[in-house]
Write a protein that holds these residues in place. Structure first.
Motif, PDB file in Angstrom:
ATOM      1  N   THR A  30       2.532 -24.425 -31.644  1.00 11.19           N
ATOM      2  CA  THR A  30       2.055 -25.563 -31.117  1.00 11.19           C
ATOM      3  C   THR A  30       1.989 -25.661 -29.347  1.00 11.19           C
ATOM      4  N   TYR A  34       6.108 -21.791 -30.279  1.00  8.62           N
ATOM      5  CA  TYR A  34       5.943 -21.317 -32.415  1.00  8.62           C
ATOM      6  C   TYR A  34       6.838 -21.892 -32.875  1.00  8.62           C
ATOM      7  N   GLY A  35       6.628 -23.413 -34.298  1.00  8.14           N
ATOM      8  CA  GLY A  35       7.690 -24.146 -34.578  1.00  8.14           C
ATOM      9  C   GLY A  35       7.634 -23.323 -36.235  1.00  8.14           C
ATOM     10  N   ARG A  55      20.365 -20.968 -38.930  1.00  8.61           N
ATOM     11  CA  ARG A  55      20.662 -22.574 -38.246  1.00  8.61           C
ATOM     12  C   ARG A  55      21.909 -22.739 -38.584  1.00  8.61           C
ATOM     13  N   ASN A  59      23.147 -29.494 -37.243  1.00 12.55           N
ATOM     14  CA  ASN A  59      21.525 -29.049 -36.177  1.00 12.55           C
ATOM     15  C   ASN A  59      20.182 -29.662 -36.859  1.00 12.55           C
ATOM     16  N   HIS A  64       7.169 -33.072 -37.595  1.00  6.33           N
ATOM     17  CA  HIS A  64       5.571 -32.899 -37.050  1.00  6.33           C
ATOM     18  C   HIS A  64       4.400 -33.762 -37.943  1.00  6.33           C
ATOM     19  N   PRO A 142      11.830 -26.660 -36.181  1.00  2.37           N
ATOM     20  CA  PRO A 142      12.642 -26.353 -35.158  1.00  2.37           C
ATOM     21  C   PRO A 142      11.856 -24.882 -34.562  1.00  2.37           C
ATOM     22  N   SER A 143      12.111 -24.449 -33.460  1.00  3.54           N
ATOM     23  CA  SER A 143      11.370 -23.047 -32.679  1.00  3.54           C
ATOM     24  C   SER A 143      12.248 -21.885 -33.895  1.00  3.54           C
ATOM     25  N   GLU A 179      10.339 -26.066 -24.880  1.00  2.00           N
ATOM     26  CA  GLU A 179      10.354 -27.003 -26.012  1.00  2.00           C
ATOM     27  C   GLU A 179       9.781 -28.455 -24.960  1.00  2.00           C
ATOM     28  N   VAL A 182      13.499 -34.218 -25.821  1.00  4.26           N
ATOM     29  CA  VAL A 182      13.554 -34.965 -26.779  1.00  4.26           C
ATOM     30  C   VAL A 182      14.279 -36.484 -26.127  1.00  4.26           C
ATOM     31  N   ARG A 194      17.460 -33.901 -24.590  1.00  7.44           N
ATOM     32  CA  ARG A 194      16.816 -32.539 -23.809  1.00  7.44           C
ATOM     33  C   ARG A 194      15.559 -32.425 -22.603  1.00  7.44           C
ATOM     34  N   PRO A 224      23.238 -31.927 -31.606  1.00 10.25           N
ATOM     35  CA  PRO A 224      23.714 -31.616 -32.041  1.00 10.25           C
ATOM     36  C   PRO A 224      23.592 -29.856 -31.309  1.00 10.25           C
ATOM     37  N   GLY A 225      21.607 -29.707 -31.368  1.00  7.99           N
ATOM     38  CA  GLY A 225      22.265 -28.941 -31.070  1.00  7.99           C
ATOM     39  C   GLY A 225      22.407 -28.253 -29.894  1.00  7.99           C
TER      40      GLY A 225
HETATM   41  O1  TXA Z   1       9.102 -27.913 -28.988  1.00  2.00           O
HETATM   42  C1  TXA Z   1       9.676 -28.243 -30.193  1.00  2.00           C
HETATM   43  O2  TXA Z   1      10.270 -29.449 -30.027  1.00  2.00           O
HETATM   44  C2  TXA Z   1       9.870 -27.212 -30.670  1.00  2.00           C
HETATM   45  C3  TXA Z   1       7.956 -26.932 -31.406  1.00  2.00           C
HETATM   46  C4  TXA Z   1       8.759 -26.405 -32.902  1.00  2.00           C
HETATM   47  O3  TXA Z   1       8.000 -28.650 -32.137  1.00  2.00           O
HETATM   48  N1  TXA Z   1      10.586 -27.175 -31.586  1.00  2.00           N
HETATM   49  C5  TXA Z   1      11.864 -27.232 -31.499  1.00  2.00           C
HETATM   50  O4  TXA Z   1      12.917 -27.630 -32.472  1.00  2.00           O
HETATM   51  O5  TXA Z   1      11.981 -26.795 -30.241  1.00  2.00           O
HETATM   52  P1  TXA Z   1      14.314 -27.184 -31.961  1.00  2.00           P
HETATM   53  O6  TXA Z   1      15.123 -27.467 -33.423  1.00  2.00           O
HETATM   54  O7  TXA Z   1      14.593 -25.314 -31.735  1.00  2.00           O
HETATM   55  O8  TXA Z   1      15.301 -28.543 -31.077  1.00  2.00           O
HETATM   56  C6  TXA Z   1      15.298 -29.161 -31.695  1.00  2.00           C
HETATM   57  C7  TXA Z   1      16.297 -30.568 -30.829  1.00  2.00           C
HETATM   58  C8  TXA Z   1      17.679 -29.563 -31.228  1.00  2.00           C
HETATM   59  O9  TXA Z   1      18.278 -29.624 -29.519  1.00  2.00           O
HETATM   60  C9  TXA Z   1      18.301 -30.526 -32.012  1.00  2.00           C
HETATM   61  O10 TXA Z   1      19.633 -30.391 -32.212  1.00  2.00           O
HETATM   62  C10 TXA Z   1      17.416 -32.062 -31.487  1.00  2.00           C
HETATM   63  O11 TXA Z   1      16.117 -31.621 -30.827  1.00  2.00           O
HETATM   64  N2  TXA Z   1      17.416 -32.836 -32.644  1.00  2.00           N
HETATM   65  C11 TXA Z   1      16.342 -33.327 -33.367  1.00  2.00           C
HETATM   66  N3  TXA Z   1      16.118 -34.761 -34.459  1.00  2.00           N
HETATM   67  C12 TXA Z   1      17.434 -35.074 -33.581  1.00  2.00           C
HETATM   68  C13 TXA Z   1      18.363 -35.969 -33.288  1.00  2.00           C
HETATM   69  N4  TXA Z   1      18.307 -37.195 -34.741  1.00  2.00           N
HETATM   70  N5  TXA Z   1      19.260 -36.966 -32.714  1.00  2.00           N
HETATM   71  C14 TXA Z   1      19.282 -35.979 -31.691  1.00  2.00           C
HETATM   72  N6  TXA Z   1      19.097 -34.487 -31.441  1.00  2.00           N
HETATM   73  C15 TXA Z   1      18.080 -34.389 -32.648  1.00  2.00           C
END
Ligand code: TXA
Ligand code: MG
Length: 331
Positions: A30, A34-35, A55, A59, A64, A142-143, A179, A182, A194, A224-225
């Motif tokens: 992306t 990378y996802g 993971r 979390n 996408h 996720p990443s 990333e 958020v 985030r 939670p992440g």
């Molecule tokens: O840039 C990005 O967002 C990348 C690319 C692959 O798209 N993806 C990414 O995903 O960084 P991940 O899973 O590594 O991080 C997602 C973050 C985590 O901190 C998670 O807790 C938060 O987003 N998150 C996801 N869904 C959520 C929700 N429903 N409520 C609160 N936080 C959420």
């Protein structure tokens, strides 16, 4: 064995899309990082992401999709929430912004970690968009790194830490490097969960007020992440230092990750050194682009101690600073 597919070959992108539809796990580029993708409505497929990444199950994952229209099917919004989501999408999609809203019932709990809300984004990467269009399903991703490690900005980084991935779609190095931002749109006031390279000021121009969770505790409860250690390179000791304390903490056997001008200054004062030195540009966008690749190179370098120079506390550096502090165990 992980199949390696070429992002610039339509047949390979089609093959990746087919794998996703069949419930397989495919890493893909992306614009951010990378996802690690799986069919987002297929519970068994999504579970495999958690296994491969190791993971924690609390979390949640981001879905996408290729367009706002697809995103709207994944949420259950009030009219006001929907208006905000549409305004954000119009301004920032495709792009590095994840919108969190109440989840529609088709979204499995394994994706939302039982939170009742789901993050969705439309990535700004040709290969990702072509993959999502061909797959025709929302892709949970996720990443594509082992949980806790730096996010991958190239196909090589993915292969470095992950086993059990069915295929990696290679799209070269990613452009943004950090990333996505958020943003929680389910609250009274839109809230940044985030930080990312789409900053608070840009969001506020579209939405009016944007809150930032003030305490780490509040942020961790909402996202939670953030509870888990992140972005840490596999070195024995990784320490944050400001520019002034770098001089005293510095020895020629400690690896350094510093801003360009600091590197120049150190080299002038101290001459050649034994341990590796990584330098990153003093503009936040360029720093962000190179940060994770520097961490991966330092892991390979054989160094066991690393000093990372702190970055400015100003708004444009917010996302970079967040990742630098987490990587060094300071947040
Ligand atoms: O840039 C990005 O967002 C990348 C690319 C692959 O798209 N993806 C990414 O995903 O960084 P991940 O899973 O590594 O991080 C997602 C973050 C985590 O901190 C998670 O807790 C938060 O987003 N998150 C996801 N869904 C959520 C929700 N429903 N409520 C609160 N936080 C959420
Ligand atoms: Mg991650």
């Amino acid at each position: 064995m992980t199949r390696r597919l070429r992002g610039d070959h339509p047949d390979d992108v089609e093959a990746a899309a087919t794998l996703l539809r069949e419930g397989k796990i495919v890493a893909f580029p992306t614009e951010t990082v990378y996802g690690l993708g799986a069919h987002g409505l297929d519970e068994a497929a999504v579970r495999r992401i958690f296994v491969v990444k190791r993971r924690p199950p609390d979390n949640p994952l981001i879905l996408h999709v290729a367009s706002l229209e697809h995103a709207l099917r994944l949420w259950r919004t009030t009219r006001a929430m929907r208006a905000r989501a549409e305004a954000c999408a119009l301004a920032f999609w495709p792009g590095p912004l994840t919108l969190v809203l109440p989840a529609a019932s088709i979204v499995p709990d394994v994706v939302t970690a039982g939170l009742g809300s789901v993050g969705v984004r439309v990535p700004r990467h040709e290969v990702a968009l072509s993959l999502l269009t061909r797959a025709g399903v929302p892709v949970a991703a996720p990443s594509a790194n082992l949980s806790g490690r730096p996010s991958p900005t190239s196909a090589e980084h993915v292969l470095r830490t992950l086993v059990g991935v069915d295929a990696v779609l290679d799209g070269g190095e990613t452009e943004v490097g950090l990333e996505s931002t958020v943003l929680d749109l389910s609250r009274e006031v839109p809230t940044l969960l985030r930080p990312g390279m789409i900053g608070r000021d840009a969001l506020a121009r579209v939405l009016g007020d944007v809150a930032v969770l003030s305490s780490t505790k509040a942020a961790q409860a909402a996202s939670p992440g953030l509870r888990h250690r992140h972005y840490a390179p596999a070195l024995t000791e990784v320490t944050l230092a400001d520019r002034h304390s770098l001089g005293s903490a510095w020895t020629s056997t400690v690896a350094l990750l510093v801003l360009e001008e600091t590197a120049r200054d150190l080299e002038q004062r101290l001459g050649p050194r034994e341990a590796p030195l990584e330098r990153l540009p003093s503009r936040p966008e360029a720093y962000a682009r190179g940060f994770y690749a520097s961490l991966y190179r330092l892991e390979e370098s054989g160094a066991d101690r690393l000093l990372v120079e702190d970055v400015p506390a100003s708004e444009p550096w917010r996302a970079v600073r967040d990742r630098v502090h987490r990587a060094t165990g300071c947040a």
